[in-house]
Design an enzyme around this catalytic site. Structure first.
Site, mmCIF file in Angstrom:
data_model
loop_
_atom_site.group_PDB
_atom_site.id
_atom_site.type_symbol
_atom_site.label_atom_id
_atom_site.label_comp_id
_atom_site.label_asym_id
_atom_site.label_seq_id
_atom_site.Cartn_x
_atom_site.Cartn_y
_atom_site.Cartn_z
ATOM 1 C CD GLN A 35 -2.565 -1.070 2.585
ATOM 2 O OE1 GLN A 35 -2.800 -0.305 3.345
ATOM 3 N NE2 GLN A 35 -3.390 -2.482 2.499
ATOM 4 C CB CYS A 36 4.290 1.675 -0.675
ATOM 5 S SG CYS A 36 5.549 2.834 -0.686
ATOM 6 N N GLY A 37 3.187 4.105 -2.089
ATOM 7 C CA GLY A 37 3.357 4.995 -3.450
ATOM 8 C C GLY A 37 4.228 4.152 -4.440
#
Length: 160
Positions: A35-37
């Site tokens: 769930q990271c950029g």
């Protein structure tokens, strides 16, 4: 002298894996998060893996929840995200810590060998470490460096 091949880690399915299994291969170790950029880097990592696996490259993903709690799920959720969203077929390992007292031994070793600009700390998800066929760390790449930008370094290392 210690090399990467002396360590073990637990696969996402719960099986112990000796890093010695990757002796003779060029290894790219990455601390990942779903769930990271930077999560779209999974696609680029998979592309590199598929393109160069036959020449000896293996990518190893180590999920980590230490940065912004961006990997909150368990093994099944991580596996589904990697496979369904990004087609990941390279080996994935259980969630680990990469900084602090509970740092996984693989990352403790890699940070000692290639400290980076933060003096041995990992700044964020998707920090990448390239390890030579002999188990010696070669180069560290920042989270902002997309997999496509390290392809030339990988090619050069595969040719040596």
């Amino acid at each position: 002298m210690t090399t990467f091949h002396q360590f073990t880690a637990t696969s996402l399915s719960g099986q112990p894996v000796a890093m010695a299994d990757y002796a003779g291969r060029l290894v790219l170790v990455v601390n990942t998060a779903s769930q990271c950029g930077f999560t779209p880097q999974y696609a680029g990592l998979e592309s590199l893996y598929r393109k160069y696996a036959a020449q000896g490259l293996v990518v190893l993903g180590f999920p980590c929840n230490q940065f912004g709690k961006q990997e909150p799920g368990g093994a099944n959720e991580i596996a589904q995200t990697c496979h369904i969203n990004y087609g990941v077929s390279f080996p994935m390992f259980e969630k680990v810590e990469v900084n602090g007292a509970l740092t996984h031994p693989v990352f403790r070793y890699l940070k000692e060998e290639l400290p980076g600009v933060l003096g041995g700390r990992i700044k964020w998800n998707f920090t990448k470490f390239l390890i030579g066929r002999d188990g010696k760390p070669l180069k560290r790449f920042a989270p902002i460096t997309p997999p496509e930008k390290i392809e030339a370094v990988i090619l050069a290392a595969l040719e040596n």
